[in-house]
Design an enzyme around this catalytic site. Structure first.
Site, PDB file in Angstrom:
ATOM      1  N   GLU A 115     -14.489 -47.766   1.872  1.00 47.02           N
ATOM      2  CA  GLU A 115     -13.823 -46.666   2.591  1.00 47.02           C
ATOM      3  C   GLU A 115     -12.332 -46.606   2.270  1.00 47.02           C
ATOM      4  OE1 GLU A 115     -15.703 -44.576   3.798  1.00 47.02           O
ATOM      5  OE2 GLU A 115     -17.472 -45.549   4.647  1.00 47.02           O
ATOM      6  N   HIS A 138     -11.898 -49.330  10.984  1.00 44.65           N
ATOM      7  CA  HIS A 138     -13.194 -48.647  11.080  1.00 44.65           C
ATOM      8  C   HIS A 138     -14.230 -49.629  11.614  1.00 44.65           C
ATOM      9  CE1 HIS A 138     -16.824 -46.509  10.137  1.00 44.65           C
ATOM     10  NE2 HIS A 138     -17.152 -47.312   9.139  1.00 44.65           N
ATOM     11  N   HIS A 140     -18.286 -50.051  13.682  1.00 50.37           N
ATOM     12  CA  HIS A 140     -19.561 -49.434  14.058  1.00 50.37           C
ATOM     13  C   HIS A 140     -19.788 -49.683  15.548  1.00 50.37           C
ATOM     14  CE1 HIS A 140     -21.087 -49.605   9.596  1.00 50.37           C
ATOM     15  NE2 HIS A 140     -20.041 -48.840   9.767  1.00 50.37           N
ATOM     16  N   GLU A 168      -8.029 -45.311  32.597  1.00 48.16           N
ATOM     17  CA  GLU A 168      -6.973 -45.653  31.637  1.00 48.16           C
ATOM     18  C   GLU A 168      -7.027 -44.792  30.367  1.00 48.16           C
ATOM     19  OE1 GLU A 168      -9.486 -49.462  29.997  1.00 48.16           O
ATOM     20  OE2 GLU A 168      -7.323 -49.510  29.703  1.00 48.16           O
ATOM     21  N   HIS A 209     -22.382 -42.917  12.945  1.00 45.47           N
ATOM     22  CA  HIS A 209     -21.856 -43.953  12.046  1.00 45.47           C
ATOM     23  C   HIS A 209     -20.869 -44.892  12.748  1.00 45.47           C
ATOM     24  CE1 HIS A 209     -20.283 -44.997   7.772  1.00 45.47           C
ATOM     25  NE2 HIS A 209     -19.866 -45.898   8.637  1.00 45.47           N
TER      26      HIS A 209
HETATM   27  O1  2HA Z   1     -18.143 -51.231   4.861  1.00 47.22           O
HETATM   28  O2  2HA Z   1     -18.776 -49.530   7.247  1.00 47.22           O
HETATM   29  O3  2HA Z   1     -18.648 -47.129   6.196  1.00 47.22           O
HETATM   30  C1  2HA Z   1     -19.300 -50.639   5.270  1.00 47.22           C
HETATM   31  C2  2HA Z   1     -19.009 -49.440   6.064  1.00 47.22           C
HETATM   32  C3  2HA Z   1     -18.988 -48.158   5.381  1.00 47.22           C
HETATM   33 ZN    ZN Z   2     -19.043 -47.750   8.312  1.00 46.71          ZN
END
Ligand code: 2HA
Ligand code: ZN
Length: 289
Positions: A115, A138, A140, A168, A209
């Site tokens: 990413e 990022h 999940h 909050e 995602h």
């Molecule tokens: O690195 O999360 O979006 C793996 C991921 C791709």
């Molecule tokens: Zn991801």
């Protein structure tokens, strides 16, 4: 100084550890990047050995010649603390912001996060608005992902619902949160869509995602991700118990909160919801969200 002794590297590693401990980084899920300060680069550059230049896959001219600490593509957050040199790397960008080269880390081979285009485009957008922004994360996040299957994929709806579930939230992210519809991850297209949202927000949800958060330091960025995800967890729990909320925070109450806490809450998130009616599924859909 050894790279692993630098404070920014220790904080980076701690952030990967925290995210992993919360279950947001199954397998190689998620990635983290940090735009390194000049004095921090100076403090560790004696360790740098430059590899060959590679294309970023997008262009980030406002980040030309800058240095970044990033997680490796295909690497597991769960392994970073034990073996940082194998799983993370420091990269440098060229004078056009189109190519990168690895200077440290990924000792057993590999590339920066898949990413990288999203991270760098987000960091570029944020740098232009406020040069103190340095972290993009990022993850999940389970409950945010779950909500992308049942809430309309609209910035207004996600912002309002997350604000309602924890007092909050409007103070922590008063600008709101953006939503990117499902797209193929890893490329320039999703990076462009995400970076458009980052002009307005510090949080962007990727439908089905995960989520991107941006901030000035690791604590702030991780805390933002954590706060939004916690709020999503409360909504998932509430909707698991009952089809709709019996009571919640009202628009005028948000306005009062904004006044007392000195934040500005855009009116587009404080829309009136229609009266609740449990008799029709269609109305339920409109009324709850
Ligand atoms: O690195 O999360 O979006 C793996 C991921 C791709
Ligand atoms: Zn991801």
């Amino acid at each position: 100084m050894k790279v692993l002794d630098a404070k920014f590297v220790k904080e980076f590693i701690k952030t990967t550890e925290l995210g992993f401990s919360l279950g947001w980084h199954e397998r190689n899920g998620g990635n983290l990047s940090y735009r390194i300060k000049t004095e921090e680069v100076e403090s560790v550059k004696e360790n740098f050995v430059a590899k060959e230049w590679q294309g970023i896959g997008t262009s980030v001219p406002a980040l030309a010649n800058e240095y970044f600490l990033v997680t490796g593509s295909g690497k597991y957050f769960g392994n970073v603390k034990e073996n940082p040199e194998e799983n993370i790397c420091i990269i440098e960008l060229d004078d056009k912001g189109e190519n990168y080269r690895i200077l440290w880390g990924l000792v057993n081979g590999g590339r920066p996060t898949s990413e990288l285009p999203s991270h760098l485009m987000n960091l570029e957008v944020k740098k232009k608005i406020d040069p103190d922004y340095r972290v993009v994360y990022h993850a999940h996040t389970t409950n945010i992902i779950a909500l992308t299957f049942i809430l309309p994929l609209k910035d207004e709806v996600f912002t309002r619902e997350l604000w309602e579930m924890a007092t909050e939230c409007p103070v922590v992210f008063p600008d709101g949160v953006g939503v990117v519809k499902w797209m193929v991850p890893g490329g320039k297209e999703i990076a462009v869509e995400t970076s458009k949202l980052m002009k307005q927000y510090d949080l962007a949800i990727w439908a089905h995602h995960g989520m991107f958060a941006a901030g000035r330091d690791f604590d702030e960025t991780f805390g933002l991700m954590h706060t939004a995800e916690k709020s999503a967890e409360i909504l998932v729990k509430v909707l698991s118990c009952a089809p709709q909320k019996r009571q919640t925070i009202q628009p005028d109450e948000f306005r009062q909160l904004a006044k007392d806490f000195g934040v500005t809450l855009p009116e587009k998130f404080l829309y009136e919801k229609e009266a609740k009616n449990l008799n029709s599924e269609k109305e339920l859909e409109i009324n709850v969200y």
